[in-house]
Design a protein around this motif. Sequence first.
Motif, PDB file in Angstrom:
ATOM      1  N   ARG A   1       0.828  -1.204   0.000  1.00  0.00           N
ATOM      2  CA  ARG A   1       0.000   0.000   0.000  1.00  0.00           C
ATOM      3  C   ARG A   1       0.859   1.251   0.000  1.00  0.00           C
ATOM      4  N   SER A   2       1.917   1.244   0.790  1.00  0.00           N
ATOM      5  CA  SER A   2       2.820   2.387   0.860  1.00  0.00           C
ATOM      6  C   SER A   2       3.484   2.652  -0.486  1.00  0.00           C
ATOM      7  N   VAL A   3       3.974   1.590  -1.132  1.00  0.00           N
ATOM      8  CA  VAL A   3       4.622   1.745  -2.442  1.00  0.00           C
ATOM      9  C   VAL A   3       3.624   2.282  -3.465  1.00  0.00           C
ATOM     10  N   CYS A   4       2.418   1.745  -3.486  1.00  0.00           N
ATOM     11  CA  CYS A   4       1.394   2.218  -4.422  1.00  0.00           C
ATOM     12  C   CYS A   4       1.078   3.694  -4.180  1.00  0.00           C
ATOM     13  N   HIS A   5       0.965   4.072  -2.928  1.00  0.00           N
ATOM     14  CA  HIS A   5       0.664   5.463  -2.595  1.00  0.00           C
ATOM     15  C   HIS A   5       1.808   6.379  -3.040  1.00  0.00           C
ATOM     16  N   GLU A   6       3.053   5.952  -2.804  1.00  0.00           N
ATOM     17  CA  GLU A   6       4.215   6.738  -3.240  1.00  0.00           C
ATOM     18  C   GLU A   6       4.217   6.931  -4.755  1.00  0.00           C
ATOM     19  N   MET A   7       3.695   5.929  -5.477  1.00  0.00           N
ATOM     20  CA  MET A   7       3.649   5.991  -6.941  1.00  0.00           C
ATOM     21  C   MET A   7       2.467   6.825  -7.436  1.00  0.00           C
ATOM     22  N   GLY A   8       1.652   7.337  -6.514  1.00  0.00           N
ATOM     23  CA  GLY A   8       0.497   8.147  -6.904  1.00  0.00           C
ATOM     24  C   GLY A   8      -0.695   7.320  -7.322  1.00  0.00           C
ATOM     25  N   LEU A   9      -0.676   6.036  -7.026  1.00  0.00           N
ATOM     26  CA  LEU A   9      -1.782   5.154  -7.388  1.00  0.00           C
ATOM     27  C   LEU A   9      -2.809   5.145  -6.263  1.00  0.00           C
ATOM     28  N   ARG A  10      -4.059   5.245  -6.635  1.00  0.00           N
ATOM     29  CA  ARG A  10      -5.126   5.234  -5.642  1.00  0.00           C
ATOM     30  C   ARG A  10      -5.909   3.933  -5.787  1.00  0.00           C
ATOM     31  N   TYR A  11      -6.350   3.415  -4.672  1.00  0.00           N
ATOM     32  CA  TYR A  11      -6.932   2.087  -4.654  1.00  0.00           C
ATOM     33  C   TYR A  11      -8.036   2.007  -3.613  1.00  0.00           C
ATOM     34  N   ARG A  12      -8.772   0.932  -3.677  1.00  0.00           N
ATOM     35  CA  ARG A  12      -9.774   0.595  -2.682  1.00  0.00           C
ATOM     36  C   ARG A  12      -9.289  -0.671  -1.978  1.00  0.00           C
ATOM     37  N   LEU A  13      -9.693  -0.835  -0.726  1.00  0.00           N
ATOM     38  CA  LEU A  13      -9.236  -1.973   0.062  1.00  0.00           C
ATOM     39  C   LEU A  13     -10.334  -3.012   0.248  1.00  0.00           C
ATOM     40  N   HIS A  14      -9.964  -4.275   0.117  1.00  0.00           N
ATOM     41  CA  HIS A  14     -10.789  -5.416   0.511  1.00  0.00           C
ATOM     42  C   HIS A  14     -12.238  -5.301   0.036  1.00  0.00           C
ATOM     43  N   ARG A  15     -12.429  -5.061  -1.253  1.00  0.00           N
ATOM     44  CA  ARG A  15     -13.790  -4.912  -1.774  1.00  0.00           C
ATOM     45  C   ARG A  15     -14.557  -6.219  -1.658  1.00  0.00           C
ATOM     46  N   LYS A  16     -15.588  -6.184  -0.856  1.00  0.00           N
ATOM     47  CA  LYS A  16     -16.368  -7.381  -0.583  1.00  0.00           C
ATOM     48  C   LYS A  16     -17.219  -7.810  -1.773  1.00  0.00           C
ATOM     49  N   ASP A  17     -17.434  -6.886  -2.720  1.00  0.00           N
ATOM     50  CA  ASP A  17     -18.265  -7.230  -3.873  1.00  0.00           C
ATOM     51  C   ASP A  17     -17.481  -7.952  -4.962  1.00  0.00           C
ATOM     52  N   LEU A  18     -16.172  -8.143  -4.772  1.00  0.00           N
ATOM     53  CA  LEU A  18     -15.355  -8.863  -5.749  1.00  0.00           C
ATOM     54  C   LEU A  18     -14.942 -10.221  -5.175  1.00  0.00           C
ATOM     55  N   PRO A  19     -14.851 -11.231  -6.023  1.00  0.00           N
ATOM     56  CA  PRO A  19     -14.457 -12.565  -5.552  1.00  0.00           C
ATOM     57  C   PRO A  19     -13.104 -12.526  -4.839  1.00  0.00           C
ATOM     58  N   GLY A  20     -13.026 -13.163  -3.689  1.00  0.00           N
ATOM     59  CA  GLY A  20     -11.785 -13.252  -2.938  1.00  0.00           C
ATOM     60  C   GLY A  20     -11.432 -12.022  -2.127  1.00  0.00           C
ATOM     61  N   LYS A  21     -12.260 -10.972  -2.174  1.00  0.00           N
ATOM     62  CA  LYS A  21     -11.981  -9.709  -1.470  1.00  0.00           C
ATOM     63  C   LYS A  21     -10.518  -9.284  -1.635  1.00  0.00           C
ATOM     64  N   PRO A  22     -10.129  -8.870  -2.844  1.00  0.00           N
ATOM     65  CA  PRO A  22      -8.730  -8.508  -3.091  1.00  0.00           C
ATOM     66  C   PRO A  22      -8.218  -7.480  -2.088  1.00  0.00           C
ATOM     67  N   ASP A  23      -6.930  -7.578  -1.764  1.00  0.00           N
ATOM     68  CA  ASP A  23      -6.336  -6.658  -0.794  1.00  0.00           C
ATOM     69  C   ASP A  23      -6.348  -5.226  -1.310  1.00  0.00           C
ATOM     70  N   LEU A  24      -5.979  -5.029  -2.568  1.00  0.00           N
ATOM     71  CA  LEU A  24      -6.005  -3.700  -3.190  1.00  0.00           C
ATOM     72  C   LEU A  24      -6.721  -3.807  -4.527  1.00  0.00           C
ATOM     73  N   VAL A  25      -7.590  -2.857  -4.804  1.00  0.00           N
ATOM     74  CA  VAL A  25      -8.335  -2.830  -6.061  1.00  0.00           C
ATOM     75  C   VAL A  25      -8.127  -1.473  -6.711  1.00  0.00           C
ATOM     76  N   PHE A  26      -7.741  -1.498  -7.983  1.00  0.00           N
ATOM     77  CA  PHE A  26      -7.513  -0.287  -8.774  1.00  0.00           C
ATOM     78  C   PHE A  26      -8.579  -0.252  -9.866  1.00  0.00           C
ATOM     79  N   PRO A  27      -9.745   0.346  -9.579  1.00  0.00           N
ATOM     80  CA  PRO A  27     -10.838   0.337 -10.558  1.00  0.00           C
ATOM     81  C   PRO A  27     -10.436   0.951 -11.902  1.00  0.00           C
ATOM     82  N   LYS A  28      -9.636   1.997 -11.880  1.00  0.00           N
ATOM     83  CA  LYS A  28      -9.211   2.682 -13.104  1.00  0.00           C
ATOM     84  C   LYS A  28      -8.506   1.730 -14.062  1.00  0.00           C
ATOM     85  N   TYR A  29      -7.765   0.776 -13.507  1.00  0.00           N
ATOM     86  CA  TYR A  29      -6.991  -0.158 -14.324  1.00  0.00           C
ATOM     87  C   TYR A  29      -7.610  -1.552 -14.390  1.00  0.00           C
TER      88      TYR A  29
END
Length: 139
Positions: free
Chosen positions: A30-58
């Motif tokens: 999460r820290s590395v992604c934030h340093e890179m300017g990437l924004r994400y959502r955490l543990h989205r329950k509506d996606l299979p497996g509840k991914p740790d980080l989700v980047f909807p834009k990508y």
Amino acid sequence: MSADIVSPEHRSKIMSMIKGKNTKPEMVVRSVCHEMGLRYRLHRKDLPGKPDLVFPKYRLCIFVHGCFWHRHPDCKYAYTPKSRQDFWLPKLAKNVERDLTAQQALHALGWKVVIVWECHTKDREVLRNEIRIAVGAEA
């Protein structure tokens, strides 16, 4: 079969303290992604497996897997316990099977999936390049 060096009660307490979210490896990613300017959502329950980080834009999901719990192939941290193998082998195999099912479901929904292994979080530059490649392939 070797004897455990701690009591069953103490072992139970130790195992109960193992976290599933906000682990040290996950916080590094999460820290590395934030340093890179990437924004994400955490543990989205509506996606299979509840991914740790989700980047909807990508349309990208990142799972941060512990090498032991998710059986990182050829990794020294993915050892097999010597005691209680009748318990551990099915448990660990079920984790791998669940991971694969979630990844396949995400792919079917049009998401790209990246697995970041715990041992890869020790070198932030390598991790940064891994994330850059994953995001760049979709950008």
